[in-house]
Scaffold this motif. Structure first.
Motif, mmCIF file in Angstrom:
data_model
loop_
_atom_site.group_PDB
_atom_site.id
_atom_site.type_symbol
_atom_site.label_atom_id
_atom_site.label_comp_id
_atom_site.label_asym_id
_atom_site.label_seq_id
_atom_site.Cartn_x
_atom_site.Cartn_y
_atom_site.Cartn_z
ATOM 1 N N THR A 57 0.823 -1.210 0.000
ATOM 2 C CA THR A 57 0.000 0.000 0.000
ATOM 3 C C THR A 57 0.862 1.267 0.000
ATOM 4 O OG1 THR A 57 -0.183 -0.119 2.413
ATOM 5 C CG2 THR A 57 -1.961 -1.108 1.128
ATOM 6 N N GLY A 58 2.119 1.130 0.393
ATOM 7 C CA GLY A 58 3.019 2.273 0.378
ATOM 8 C C GLY A 58 3.854 2.349 -0.892
ATOM 9 N N THR A 59 3.496 1.581 -1.904
ATOM 10 C CA THR A 59 4.211 1.588 -3.178
ATOM 11 C C THR A 59 3.337 2.247 -4.245
ATOM 12 O OG1 THR A 59 5.406 -0.437 -2.626
ATOM 13 C CG2 THR A 59 5.276 0.166 -4.954
ATOM 14 N N ARG A 60 3.868 3.290 -4.873
ATOM 15 C CA ARG A 60 3.121 4.020 -5.893
ATOM 16 C C ARG A 60 3.891 4.041 -7.197
ATOM 17 N NH1 ARG A 60 2.081 9.533 -5.253
ATOM 18 N NH2 ARG A 60 4.121 9.783 -4.264
ATOM 19 N N ARG A 61 3.161 3.923 -8.302
ATOM 20 C CA ARG A 61 3.791 4.080 -9.617
ATOM 21 C C ARG A 61 3.652 5.532 -10.042
ATOM 22 N NH1 ARG A 61 3.234 0.696 -15.362
ATOM 23 N NH2 ARG A 61 4.515 2.212 -16.515
ATOM 24 N N LEU A 62 4.745 6.244 -10.032
ATOM 25 C CA LEU A 62 4.724 7.689 -10.232
ATOM 26 C C LEU A 62 4.362 8.083 -11.650
ATOM 27 C CD1 LEU A 62 7.902 8.671 -8.184
ATOM 28 C CD2 LEU A 62 5.513 8.631 -7.435
ATOM 29 N N ASP A 63 4.777 7.289 -12.631
ATOM 30 C CA ASP A 63 4.513 7.654 -14.023
ATOM 31 C C ASP A 63 3.129 7.208 -14.479
ATOM 32 O OD1 ASP A 63 5.604 4.998 -13.814
ATOM 33 O OD2 ASP A 63 5.651 4.941 -15.998
ATOM 34 N N ALA A 64 2.309 6.691 -13.560
ATOM 35 C CA ALA A 64 0.943 6.271 -13.896
ATOM 36 C C ALA A 64 -0.062 6.937 -12.960
ATOM 37 C CB ALA A 64 0.823 4.753 -13.819
ATOM 38 N N GLY A 65 0.240 8.168 -12.583
ATOM 39 C CA GLY A 65 -0.700 8.930 -11.764
ATOM 40 C C GLY A 65 -0.589 8.681 -10.276
ATOM 41 N N GLY A 66 0.463 7.968 -9.850
ATOM 42 C CA GLY A 66 0.664 7.744 -8.427
ATOM 43 C C GLY A 66 -0.247 6.695 -7.825
ATOM 44 N N ILE A 67 -0.787 5.789 -8.651
ATOM 45 C CA ILE A 67 -1.647 4.726 -8.119
ATOM 46 C C ILE A 67 -0.842 3.841 -7.175
ATOM 47 C CG2 ILE A 67 -3.285 4.712 -10.016
ATOM 48 C CD1 ILE A 67 -1.734 2.428 -11.265
ATOM 49 N N ALA A 68 -1.520 3.328 -6.136
ATOM 50 C CA ALA A 68 -0.847 2.560 -5.085
ATOM 51 C C ALA A 68 -1.188 1.084 -5.167
ATOM 52 C CB ALA A 68 -1.222 3.111 -3.715
ATOM 53 N N GLY A 69 -0.255 0.267 -4.674
ATOM 54 C CA GLY A 69 -0.434 -1.177 -4.699
ATOM 55 C C GLY A 69 -1.151 -1.705 -3.471
ATOM 56 N N ARG A 70 -1.141 -3.021 -3.341
ATOM 57 C CA ARG A 70 -1.805 -3.717 -2.235
ATOM 58 C C ARG A 70 -1.340 -5.166 -2.264
ATOM 59 N NH1 ARG A 70 -4.649 -3.060 -6.565
ATOM 60 N NH2 ARG A 70 -5.746 -4.822 -7.530
ATOM 61 N N PRO A 71 -1.509 -5.897 -1.185
ATOM 62 C CA PRO A 71 -1.170 -7.321 -1.196
ATOM 63 C C PRO A 71 -1.988 -8.058 -2.259
ATOM 64 C CG PRO A 71 -1.513 -6.558 1.048
ATOM 65 C CD PRO A 71 -1.965 -5.452 0.153
ATOM 66 N N GLY A 72 -1.328 -8.911 -3.022
ATOM 67 C CA GLY A 72 -2.004 -9.661 -4.076
ATOM 68 C C GLY A 72 -2.063 -8.957 -5.412
ATOM 69 N N ALA A 73 -1.572 -7.718 -5.479
ATOM 70 C CA ALA A 73 -1.591 -6.975 -6.742
ATOM 71 C C ALA A 73 -0.556 -7.549 -7.709
ATOM 72 C CB ALA A 73 -1.317 -5.499 -6.491
ATOM 73 N N ILE A 74 -0.898 -7.539 -8.987
ATOM 74 C CA ILE A 74 -0.024 -8.062 -10.040
ATOM 75 C C ILE A 74 0.381 -6.929 -10.966
ATOM 76 C CG2 ILE A 74 0.006 -9.489 -12.132
ATOM 77 C CD1 ILE A 74 -1.795 -11.467 -10.644
ATOM 78 N N CYS A 75 1.640 -6.935 -11.347
ATOM 79 C CA CYS A 75 2.137 -6.023 -12.375
ATOM 80 C C CYS A 75 2.779 -6.850 -13.483
ATOM 81 C CB CYS A 75 3.167 -5.049 -11.814
ATOM 82 S SG CYS A 75 2.534 -3.925 -10.551
ATOM 83 N N VAL A 76 2.502 -6.475 -14.720
ATOM 84 C CA VAL A 76 3.147 -7.092 -15.881
ATOM 85 C C VAL A 76 3.914 -5.995 -16.589
ATOM 86 C CG1 VAL A 76 2.823 -8.341 -18.035
ATOM 87 C CG2 VAL A 76 1.301 -8.793 -16.091
ATOM 88 N N MET A 77 5.218 -6.171 -16.707
ATOM 89 C CA MET A 77 6.078 -5.174 -17.324
ATOM 90 C C MET A 77 6.752 -5.785 -18.548
ATOM 91 S SD MET A 77 7.684 -3.486 -13.837
ATOM 92 C CE MET A 77 7.668 -5.005 -12.861
ATOM 93 N N THR A 124 -0.715 -2.768 -14.317
ATOM 94 C CA THR A 124 -0.237 -2.257 -13.035
ATOM 95 C C THR A 124 -1.312 -2.446 -11.967
ATOM 96 O OG1 THR A 124 1.102 -0.577 -14.162
ATOM 97 C CG2 THR A 124 0.698 -0.256 -11.810
ATOM 98 N N PHE A 125 -0.974 -3.207 -10.939
ATOM 99 C CA PHE A 125 -1.858 -3.448 -9.789
ATOM 100 C C PHE A 125 -3.199 -4.041 -10.223
ATOM 101 C CE2 PHE A 125 0.521 0.433 -7.993
ATOM 102 C CZ PHE A 125 1.594 -0.378 -7.608
ATOM 103 N N THR A 126 -3.136 -5.055 -11.082
ATOM 104 C CA THR A 126 -4.334 -5.732 -11.537
ATOM 105 C C THR A 126 -4.573 -6.984 -10.702
ATOM 106 O OG1 THR A 126 -5.455 -6.587 -13.516
ATOM 107 C CG2 THR A 126 -3.149 -7.181 -13.233
ATOM 108 N N GLU A 127 -5.701 -7.651 -10.945
ATOM 109 C CA GLU A 127 -6.021 -8.895 -10.266
ATOM 110 C C GLU A 127 -6.231 -9.994 -11.301
ATOM 111 O OE1 GLU A 127 -9.216 -8.614 -7.504
ATOM 112 O OE2 GLU A 127 -8.342 -6.923 -6.406
ATOM 113 N N ASP A 128 -5.630 -11.137 -11.058
ATOM 114 C CA ASP A 128 -5.766 -12.297 -11.947
ATOM 115 C C ASP A 128 -5.458 -13.520 -11.099
ATOM 116 O OD1 ASP A 128 -5.114 -14.471 -13.718
ATOM 117 O OD2 ASP A 128 -4.926 -13.029 -15.349
ATOM 118 N N ALA A 129 -6.493 -14.270 -10.735
ATOM 119 C CA ALA A 129 -6.317 -15.384 -9.799
ATOM 120 C C ALA A 129 -5.361 -16.437 -10.327
ATOM 121 C CB ALA A 129 -7.684 -16.014 -9.494
ATOM 122 N N ALA A 130 -5.459 -16.764 -11.622
ATOM 123 C CA ALA A 130 -4.591 -17.804 -12.191
ATOM 124 C C ALA A 130 -3.141 -17.347 -12.211
ATOM 125 C CB ALA A 130 -5.067 -18.168 -13.593
ATOM 126 N N LEU A 131 -2.920 -16.116 -12.628
ATOM 127 C CA LEU A 131 -1.563 -15.590 -12.687
ATOM 128 C C LEU A 131 -0.979 -15.455 -11.286
ATOM 129 C CD1 LEU A 131 0.707 -14.542 -14.438
ATOM 130 C CD2 LEU A 131 -0.415 -12.305 -14.500
#
Length: 280
Positions: A57-77, A124-131
């Protein structure tokens, strides 16, 4: 020289790895901890899949409007996609790093389709149960040092990736790819020449090489090598002497098998056999 996401994190004086597992051929799983940091990934090499295991929750992506993460969040880069991050609280996450050629070849094999149908989009910070399940299994494999579990989880992850239906130009037709794969499987113990494979499709060696790489995501010789290593992995689960495994898979010697096998999987045939017998 281009750097991977792992390289950029490794430059941080704060971020640290708690577990790593080399899957060979540039593919790796790493579990990281970080806090009070700022990280920038500039056109990184290789694709990166990320799952937040604890915190975020204390992690933000600055180049995407400062959206914040959470436990279980997925990022694909995807490879080449830059990003900038600010971390203000401790969190723990797992990364999978995989080269484009290996991902596309794996996708082509698992989905039995043209490698260009892989639809890998930045997320960025998406949800996907299988992944998420596959990345958690990879994290567990890294913590226990279990490459067999990691291989299974990686296959599951690739199997869950989306396919698109682009207008494809060039490449080989599905029936041609299957004919080539069947022929390779039947002749793995032999020396396989490019012209042998090209003859199955009625193309010249040069044209076949280009069309095969378009469809499979890797060159024919690399695809054949991957099939040889896969067959060796199967045989190493049994009692066949390693020298005989080498011959059965088309390697010129046991040392040749060992060199290629280690580059592809991150361990020697003997180490792989021990892990297979002990369950990891």
């Amino acid at each position: 020289m281009r750097h991977t996401v792992h390289d950029f994190l490794g430059r941080s004086p704060i971020a640290r790895t708690t577990a790593r597992l080399d899957l060979g051929a540039g593919c790796e799983v790493a579990i990281w901890c970080n806090h009070d940091d700022r990280i920038r990934y500039e056109a990184p090499q290789n694709h990166t899949f990320s799952l937040y295991l604890e915190g975020g929750t204390g992690t933000r992506r600055l180049d995407a409007g400062g959206i914040a993460g959470r436990p279980g969040a997925i990022c694909v880069m995807p490879e080449g996609c830059g990003s900038e991050w600010e971390i203000t609280a401790p969190f723990r996450f797992v990364h999978l790093y995989i080269p484009d050629a290996r991902l596309r070849a794996g996708f082509s094999e698992v989905h039995d389709c043209d490698a260009r149908r892989l639809d890998l989009r930045e997320a960025t910070f998406t949800e996907d149960a299988a992944l998420a399940g596959a990345l958690r299994a990879l994290a567990g494999a890294a913590e226990s040092g279990d490459p067999l579990r990691a291989e299974s989880a990686l296959a599951g992850l690739i199997g869950g990736l989306a396919a698109q239906a682009p207008q494809l130009r060039g490449g080989l037709a599905p029936h041609q790819l299957r004919r080539v794969d069947d022929w390779i499987a039947a002749h793995l113990e032999e020396v396989i020449h490019l012209d042998d494979l090209a003859a199955l499709t009625g193309l010249s060696g040069y044209h076949f090489h280009r069309m095969f790489q378009l469809s499979r995501g890797m060159a024919p010789h690399a695809w054949v090598t991957a099939r040889r290593v896969r067959r060796a992995q199967e045989l190493l689960r049994g009692a066949t002497p390693i020298a005989e495994v080498a011959a059965a898979c088309g390697f010129s010697s046991q040392s040749h098998l060992t060199r290629v096998f280690r580059a592809r999987t991150g361990r020697t045939p003997a180490e792989y056999r021990t892990l297979a017998r002990t369950g990891g």
